[in-house]
Design an enzyme around this catalytic site. Structure first.
Site, short mmCIF file in Angstrom:
data_model
loop_
_atom_site.label_atom_id
_atom_site.label_comp_id
_atom_site.label_asym_id
_atom_site.label_seq_id
_atom_site.Cartn_x
_atom_site.Cartn_y
_atom_site.Cartn_z
N GLN A 210 0.81 -1.22 0.00
CA GLN A 210 0.00 0.00 0.00
C GLN A 210 0.84 1.28 0.00
OE1 GLN A 210 -2.62 -1.75 3.33
NE2 GLN A 210 -4.04 -0.47 2.20
N HIS B 112 -2.35 -5.21 -13.06
CA HIS B 112 -1.79 -5.00 -14.40
C HIS B 112 -2.60 -5.71 -15.49
CE1 HIS B 112 2.33 -4.10 -12.36
NE2 HIS B 112 1.54 -3.06 -12.37
N ASP C 12 1.98 0.52 -8.14
CA ASP C 12 3.31 0.59 -8.77
C ASP C 12 4.21 1.61 -8.08
OD1 ASP C 12 2.28 -1.23 -10.51
OD2 ASP C 12 2.52 -0.02 -12.33
N ARG D 258 4.14 0.00 12.90
CA ARG D 258 3.85 -1.29 12.31
C ARG D 258 3.92 -1.17 10.79
NH1 ARG D 258 -1.73 -3.96 11.08
NH2 ARG D 258 -1.01 -5.98 10.32
N HIS E 144 1.07 -9.21 4.48
CA HIS E 144 -0.08 -8.31 4.38
C HIS E 144 -0.59 -8.36 2.93
CE1 HIS E 144 -2.08 -4.72 6.53
NE2 HIS E 144 -2.71 -4.85 5.38
N ASN F 79 -1.69 -10.70 8.38
CA ASN F 79 -2.67 -9.65 8.59
C ASN F 79 -4.02 -10.08 8.07
OD1 ASN F 79 -3.44 -6.73 9.17
ND2 ASN F 79 -4.09 -6.97 7.04
N GLU F 80 -5.00 -10.18 8.95
CA GLU F 80 -6.40 -10.37 8.59
C GLU F 80 -6.67 -11.60 7.73
OE1 GLU F 80 -8.14 -6.83 7.04
OE2 GLU F 80 -8.07 -5.84 8.97
N ASN G 217 -7.19 -6.04 14.55
CA ASN G 217 -7.55 -4.91 13.70
C ASN G 217 -9.02 -4.63 13.94
OD1 ASN G 217 -5.02 -4.90 12.64
ND2 ASN G 217 -5.62 -5.41 10.54
N TYR H 250 -12.26 -1.85 13.54
CA TYR H 250 -12.74 -0.61 12.90
C TYR H 250 -14.16 -0.23 13.27
CZ TYR H 250 -8.65 -0.46 9.83
OH TYR H 250 -7.37 -0.36 9.35
N GLU I 256 -4.57 -2.18 14.18
CA GLU I 256 -5.13 -1.20 13.24
C GLU I 256 -6.43 -0.66 13.79
OE1 GLU I 256 -5.82 -2.32 9.12
OE2 GLU I 256 -3.88 -3.35 9.05
C1 PNW Z 1 -7.69 -3.42 6.77
N1 PNW Z 1 -13.95 -4.64 7.47
O1 PNW Z 1 -8.66 -4.13 6.05
C2 PNW Z 1 -6.37 -3.74 6.13
O2 PNW Z 1 -5.51 -4.47 6.99
C3 PNW Z 1 -5.66 -2.57 5.55
O3 PNW Z 1 -4.69 -2.99 4.61
C4 PNW Z 1 -6.67 -1.63 4.94
O4 PNW Z 1 -6.08 -0.60 4.19
C5 PNW Z 1 -7.48 -1.07 6.09
O5 PNW Z 1 -8.06 -2.08 6.87
C6 PNW Z 1 -8.57 -0.12 5.63
O6 PNW Z 1 -9.49 -0.79 4.82
C7 PNW Z 1 -9.96 -4.21 6.44
O7 PNW Z 1 -14.79 -5.03 6.63
C8 PNW Z 1 -10.87 -4.72 5.53
O8 PNW Z 1 -14.32 -4.30 8.59
C9 PNW Z 1 -12.20 -4.88 5.86
C10 PNW Z 1 -12.61 -4.50 7.11
C11 PNW Z 1 -11.71 -3.98 8.02
C12 PNW Z 1 -10.40 -3.84 7.68
#
Ligand code: PNW
Length: 492
Positions: free
Chosen positions: A26, A46, A59, A84, A130, A174-175, A317, A319, A387
């Site tokens: 990213q 690509h 890229d 991180r 990741h 990661n995830e 992680n 959110y 995260e």
């Molecule tokens: C994370 N959800 O992905 C990733 O680890 C990161 O690379 C990404 O940029 C970031 O969150 C923001 O999207 C997620 O559905 C994907 O709750 C989906 C979810 C949460 C995090």
């Protein structure tokens, strides 16, 4: 007089690690620089550019491959305790089946990045994977190949060997859910395989085995001298019941089992293996379709033991939250698939503040709800929030009040969780800077620093939220009224 202790006096411990998070694909760019191999995101963007919302790719991204000193300068501006980031597998091992052929330029890049952090007392926390699988491994089936755990262990050993003298906090994956469900079971992340019937489950089994093999390699051969910790990061949003009915409580539980239990349960539970109720449902639905065995693979006793307890800490992680219903808000899903197997509906109340991302709302108390639940389910576990963050749209500028509202709410919920006795050792804000947001390209931005993707230098400028986060890190207190005097950054 009224000398009640004001809420903002609640403090974060001095040794609590505040940081920010990023991921290689990213931010780095340099997609073919100095011998880096192709990964599944290079290949997909690509050859099928239309799958990305703005037809963009990684890229160049934020060009951190050439900007690492500026990145560390930003960490110093914020006063971060930790940072991180992730290693790009194909930058380190362009030929992943020859783990002895290390790409020295790739190793040098990460050495420079890490040394620059360590020089300024910033604790590196490094993710091995990741989402950027070497394309050559995908050509052999990727996570669906039973040899995957061995490939991953070989790579992990190269990472521990080269960087473990300075990196003391490792995360294997990661995830997993975004890797396995979105990438293999569905088509919303590379390699967009859409193997709906068994993709998620097979990937889940091989992923946790790969994690466990890497963990044991670390514990047996590196930890005795390097003295670090190795864990895994699982995306654990909160899923609560839509109503108080028994059916909705069960629906929420099944949703949690399919979303994170599939990966957390084999590693952190006493029983080991995949979650019980989910396994029963998939077995039953498999029988109904005329199969004599479940579509969900099993672990041998040996595999189960290898995986159980194979993590020094749980990376979360987090959110947002969702409300789950046994009957309402259902959407169409192919049969068979993980979503058809669990057959529940998911709802977001419209009054929750919305970000630029469809899936991301400010849900009240969601860190508290998720982390106290995990703490009760897996007692004595050490947690890091690896995260947490908020997206805005391009052109929204530097004054990001919604992001500030979100971070203050999240960090207050984190204080509630610490006060409830949950052992959380650190918090990484996603993200240090704007970056390539996967399928959304550059249309959803998570940075505390704005990146000018039109400029060749990929100039980074702090948003207002960067100043708020800096003040919280410094004072260890959330002052709801703190306002920066201006948006000029400095290093303390
Ligand atoms: C994370 N959800 O992905 C990733 O680890 C990161 O690379 C990404 O940029 C970031 O969150 C923001 O999207 C997620 O559905 C994907 O709750 C989906 C979810 C949460 C995090």
């Amino acid at each position: 007089g009224c000398y009640a202790k004001p809420r903002q006096e609640r403090r974060f411990p001095d040794d609590f690690l505040f940081g920010t998070a990023t991921a290689a694909h990213q931010i780095e760019g340099g997609y073919n620089a100095d011998g880096k191999g192709e990964n599944i995101w290079d290949r997909m963007t690509h050859t099928r550019p239309h799958v990305i919302k703005d037809m963009s790719n990684g890229d160049i991204a934020a060009n951190s491959y050439y900007n690492y000193k500026r990145d560390v300068e930003m960490m110093r501006e914020l006063g971060l305790d930790a940072y991180r980031f992730s290693f790009s597998w194909s930058r380190i091992l362009p030929n992943p089946l020859a783990p002895y052929e290390v790409n020295q330029a790739g190793v040098d890049f990460y050495n420079n990045y890490i040394n620059e952090m360590v020089k300024y007392n910033i604790t590196p926390m490094a993710t091995l994977y990741h989402w950027d699988l070497p394309q050559k491994l995908q050509d052999l089936g990727g996570f669906l190949n039973p040899l995957f755990p061995e490939w991953f262990e070989d790579y992990a050993r190269v990472v521990f060997e080269n960087f473990g003298d300075r990196v003391k906090l490792f995360l294997t994956f990661n995830e997993p859910s975004e890797i396995c469900y979105e990438g293999y079971g569905w088509s919303t992340k590379a390699p967009i395989l859409n193997v709906t019937d068994v993709g998620t489950y097979l990937c889940a089994k091989h992923l946790v085995l790969g994690h466990a093999k890497a963990y044991h390699a670390y514990v047996n051969d590196f930890k005795p001298t390097q003295q670090g910790q190795c864990g895994i990061t699982i995306s654990t949003n909160w899923f609560g019941p839509l109503t108080d009915s028994e059916e909705d409580h069960f629906a929420a539980e099944i949703k949690r089992q399919s979303n994170w239990g599939l990966y957390a349960e084999p590693i952190f539970s006493e029983e080991g293996g995949f979650p019980k109720e989910l396994s029963d449902i998939v077995a039953e639905k498999s029988l109904e379709m005329g199969y004599k065995q479940s579509r969900m693979p099993e672990f041998t006793d040996e595999e189960r033991k290898l995986v159980q307890g194979s993590s020094d800490f749980f990376g979360v992680n987090h959110y947002t939250a969702y409300l789950v219903s046994a009957t309402e808000h259902k959407t169409f899903n192919p049969v068979p698939s993980l979503f058809a197997d669990i057959d529940v509906g998911v709802y977001t109340p419209p009054e929750w503040l919305s970000s630029a991302s469809r899936w991301l709302q400010l849900a009240p108390d969601s860190i508290y709800n998720a982390l106290t639940f995990l703490h009760n389910k897996y007692p004595n576990t050490i947690f890091y929030i690896t995260e947490n963050g908020w997206s805005t749209t391009p052109g929204a500028g530097l004054i990001d009040e919604d992001r500030i509202t979100y971070y203050r709410a999240a960090l207050n919920s984190l204080l509630d969780t610490l006060e409830a006795g949950v052992n959380i050792k650190g918090y990484m804000a996603w993200s240090l800077m704007d970056n390539f947001e996967w399928m959304e390209g550059y249309t959803e931005l998570f940075g505390l620093y704005e990146v000018d993707f039109q400029s060749e230098a990929r100039t980074r400028t702090p948003r207002k939220s960067a100043f708020i986060y800096k003040e919280i890190i410094k004072s260890r207190v959330i002052d709801p009224n703190y306002e920066p005097e201006n948006l000029t950054m400095w290093i303390d």
